[in-house]
Design a protein around this motif. Structure first.
Motif, PDB file in Angstrom:
ATOM      1  N   GLU A 230       1.118  -1.433  -0.109  1.00  0.00           N
ATOM      2  CA  GLU A 230      -0.261   0.065  -0.423  1.00  0.00           C
ATOM      3  C   GLU A 230       0.969   1.658  -0.017  1.00  0.00           C
ATOM      4  OE1 GLU A 230      -2.036  -0.854   3.367  1.00  0.00           O
ATOM      5  OE2 GLU A 230      -3.717  -2.135   2.225  1.00  0.00           O
ATOM      6  N   THR A 231       2.178   1.057   0.890  1.00  0.00           N
ATOM      7  CA  THR A 231       3.053   2.456   0.741  1.00  0.00           C
ATOM      8  C   THR A 231       3.432   1.850  -0.265  1.00  0.00           C
ATOM      9  OG1 THR A 231       3.547   2.256   2.955  1.00  0.00           O
ATOM     10  CG2 THR A 231       4.514   3.668   1.841  1.00  0.00           C
ATOM     11  N   LEU A 232       4.236   1.140  -1.449  1.00  0.00           N
ATOM     12  CA  LEU A 232       4.296   1.717  -2.485  1.00  0.00           C
ATOM     13  C   LEU A 232       4.013   1.865  -3.382  1.00  0.00           C
ATOM     14  CD1 LEU A 232       6.850  -1.960  -2.348  1.00  0.00           C
ATOM     15  CD2 LEU A 232       7.694   0.470  -2.417  1.00  0.00           C
ATOM     16  N   THR A 233       2.381   1.580  -3.515  1.00  0.00           N
ATOM     17  CA  THR A 233       1.363   2.144  -4.123  1.00  0.00           C
ATOM     18  C   THR A 233       1.143   3.321  -4.617  1.00  0.00           C
ATOM     19  OG1 THR A 233       0.328   0.479  -4.949  1.00  0.00           O
ATOM     20  CG2 THR A 233      -1.415   2.066  -4.839  1.00  0.00           C
ATOM     21  N   ALA A 234       1.447   4.374  -2.680  1.00  0.00           N
ATOM     22  CA  ALA A 234       1.196   5.484  -2.846  1.00  0.00           C
ATOM     23  C   ALA A 234       2.158   6.204  -3.610  1.00  0.00           C
ATOM     24  CB  ALA A 234       0.984   6.164  -1.263  1.00  0.00           C
ATOM     25  N   LEU A 235       3.543   5.310  -2.934  1.00  0.00           N
ATOM     26  CA  LEU A 235       4.521   6.276  -3.477  1.00  0.00           C
ATOM     27  C   LEU A 235       4.619   6.112  -5.110  1.00  0.00           C
ATOM     28  CD1 LEU A 235       6.526   4.603  -1.030  1.00  0.00           C
ATOM     29  CD2 LEU A 235       6.382   7.380  -1.193  1.00  0.00           C
ATOM     30  N   LEU A 236       4.820   5.493  -5.769  1.00  0.00           N
ATOM     31  CA  LEU A 236       4.579   5.719  -6.973  1.00  0.00           C
ATOM     32  C   LEU A 236       3.706   6.525  -7.635  1.00  0.00           C
ATOM     33  CD1 LEU A 236       4.534   1.655  -7.307  1.00  0.00           C
ATOM     34  CD2 LEU A 236       6.562   3.114  -8.281  1.00  0.00           C
ATOM     35  N   ALA A 237       2.446   6.214  -6.795  1.00  0.00           N
ATOM     36  CA  ALA A 237       1.634   7.570  -7.693  1.00  0.00           C
ATOM     37  C   ALA A 237       1.768   8.728  -7.491  1.00  0.00           C
ATOM     38  CB  ALA A 237      -0.415   6.808  -6.735  1.00  0.00           C
ATOM     39  N   ALA A 238       2.447   9.282  -6.703  1.00  0.00           N
ATOM     40  CA  ALA A 238       3.382  10.240  -6.178  1.00  0.00           C
ATOM     41  C   ALA A 238       3.723  10.604  -7.490  1.00  0.00           C
ATOM     42  CB  ALA A 238       3.889  10.691  -5.229  1.00  0.00           C
ATOM     43  N   HIS A 239       4.368  10.154  -8.253  1.00  0.00           N
ATOM     44  CA  HIS A 239       5.150  10.341  -9.453  1.00  0.00           C
ATOM     45  C   HIS A 239       4.861   9.940 -10.952  1.00  0.00           C
ATOM     46  CE1 HIS A 239       8.966  11.590  -7.181  1.00  0.00           C
ATOM     47  NE2 HIS A 239       8.329  11.464  -6.672  1.00  0.00           N
ATOM     48  N   GLY A 240       3.135   9.160 -11.116  1.00  0.00           N
ATOM     49  CA  GLY A 240       3.240   9.194 -11.954  1.00  0.00           C
ATOM     50  C   GLY A 240       2.688   7.470 -12.613  1.00  0.00           C
ATOM     51  N   ALA A 241       3.398   6.685 -11.893  1.00  0.00           N
ATOM     52  CA  ALA A 241       3.185   5.489 -11.479  1.00  0.00           C
ATOM     53  C   ALA A 241       2.499   4.281 -10.759  1.00  0.00           C
ATOM     54  CB  ALA A 241       4.688   5.192 -11.105  1.00  0.00           C
ATOM     55  N   THR A 242       2.228   3.023 -11.061  1.00  0.00           N
ATOM     56  CA  THR A 242       1.701   1.958 -10.786  1.00  0.00           C
ATOM     57  C   THR A 242       2.679   1.171 -10.636  1.00  0.00           C
ATOM     58  OG1 THR A 242       1.031   0.820 -12.863  1.00  0.00           O
ATOM     59  CG2 THR A 242      -0.667   2.762 -11.780  1.00  0.00           C
ATOM     60  N   LEU A 243       2.014   0.106  -9.768  1.00  0.00           N
ATOM     61  CA  LEU A 243       2.741  -0.821  -9.499  1.00  0.00           C
ATOM     62  C   LEU A 243       3.056  -2.155 -10.893  1.00  0.00           C
ATOM     63  CD1 LEU A 243       1.287  -2.321  -6.537  1.00  0.00           C
ATOM     64  CD2 LEU A 243       3.626  -1.687  -6.324  1.00  0.00           C
ATOM     65  N   ALA A 244       2.254  -2.171 -11.747  1.00  0.00           N
ATOM     66  CA  ALA A 244       2.178  -2.774 -13.083  1.00  0.00           C
ATOM     67  C   ALA A 244       3.803  -1.453 -14.163  1.00  0.00           C
ATOM     68  CB  ALA A 244       1.187  -1.753 -13.785  1.00  0.00           C
TER      69      ALA A 244
END
Length: 128
Positions: A55-69
């Motif tokens: 969940e934290t990784l998801t939020a960190l990536l989202a803040a930079h326009g990315a997803t787990l994909a």
């Protein structure tokens, strides 16, 4: 090439002021590589901690326009490698597409004594 070190306000903050959670490396074509620091999470069980980490990784990536994909590499540190299947069951709930390259290690101790798992990722963000 431009490098930005970041602790996104929209994501859980780091547990220590001595590191940045995300290093963003901008490429000339507008794409970027994201290097996300190892993350741990609270929880009584390995499954709870793993869920919190993703969940934290998801939020960190989202803040930079990315997803787990967009994750191309993942490194996992477990305090008990015999629990790899338990970790993997939760990981598969979050990483649902083609799996990224991966390394998993057993570590005798992590950043916090109660931590059972720590995960770091590298993501490739396409040009906008």
């Amino acid at each position: 090439m431009q490098i930005t070190l970041d602790n996104p306000a929209a994501a859980p903050q780091p547990l220590s002021p001595y590191y940045s959670q995300v290093a963003r490396i901008e490429q000339a074509d507008g794409s970027a590589l994201l290097f996300v620091s190892g993350q741990i999470a609270e929880g009584a069980t390995l499954a709870e901690q793993t869920r919190g980490v993703f969940e934290t990784l998801t939020a960190l990536l989202a803040a930079h326009g990315a997803t787990l994909a967009d994750v191309v590499n993942i490194r996992t540190y477990l305090t008990d490698i015999s629990r790899l299947d338990e970790y993997g069951a939760v990981r598969r709930q979050f990483l649902t597409g083609t799996p990224p390259t991966s390394m998993t290690f057993e570590a005798s101790r992590l950043f916090r004594p109660e931590a059972l798992v720590e995960v770091e990722v590298v993501a490739a963000v396409p040009a906008r």
